[in-house]
Enzyme design. Structure first.
Site, PDB file in Angstrom:
ATOM      1  N   ASP A   1      -2.337   0.940  -2.072  1.00  0.00           N
ATOM      2  CA  ASP A   1      -1.079   1.284  -1.401  1.00  0.00           C
ATOM      3  C   ASP A   1      -1.295   2.394  -0.371  1.00  0.00           C
ATOM      4  OD1 ASP A   1       1.641   1.016  -0.882  1.00  0.00           O
ATOM      5  OD2 ASP A   1       2.253   2.371  -2.486  1.00  0.00           O
ATOM      6  N   VAL A   2      -2.270   2.187   0.497  1.00  0.00           N
ATOM      7  CA  VAL A   2      -2.559   3.177   1.529  1.00  0.00           C
ATOM      8  C   VAL A   2      -1.518   3.032   2.642  1.00  0.00           C
ATOM      9  CG1 VAL A   2      -4.263   4.009   3.198  1.00  0.00           C
ATOM     10  CG2 VAL A   2      -5.024   3.072   1.000  1.00  0.00           C
TER      11      VAL A   2
END
Length: 112
Positions: A46-47
């Site tokens: 979940d960058v």
């Protein structure tokens, strides 16, 4: 978790209008963190700018490991099964995410 005086990367850039080299330094630090995770067989998953926090020391920190996967603790079939049902943030998802699940490549794509 410590307090991050300057908040999320996207808000910091909009509100503080930092110089290019300050942003570059933060992004370099986050790329190093992502590299460290990958070297240690962890996929962040979940960058995005909201998961990069800026402290009072103007250092970038990659946060929110809720959906991260430690590949050293998973069998390949279990990993495939779990990661096919992925959580994502619209606009930061790699094109292949729904086919491959979270991978090192999808982390790098999201970072870019």
């Amino acid at each position: 978790m410590p307090f991050y005086a300057h908040g999320q990367l996207d808000e910091w850039v909009q509100e503080s209008l930092p110089r290019w080299y300050e942003v570059r330094k933060v992004l370099y630090e986050v790329s190093e963190a992502l590299s460290f995770l990958h070297e240690n067989l962890v996929v962040h998953g979940d960058v995005k700018p909201a998961n990069i926090l800026i402290g009072s020391d103007f250092r970038g920190r990659l946060v929110d490991y809720d959906i991260s996967v430690d590949l050293s603790q998973r069998t390949r079939s279990l990993y495939d099964t779990e990661m096919r049902s992925v959580a994502m943030t619209v606009g930061f998802e790699a094109p292949e995410l729904m086919q491959t699940g979270c991978t090192y490549a999808t982390d790098v794509w999201s970072f870019g």
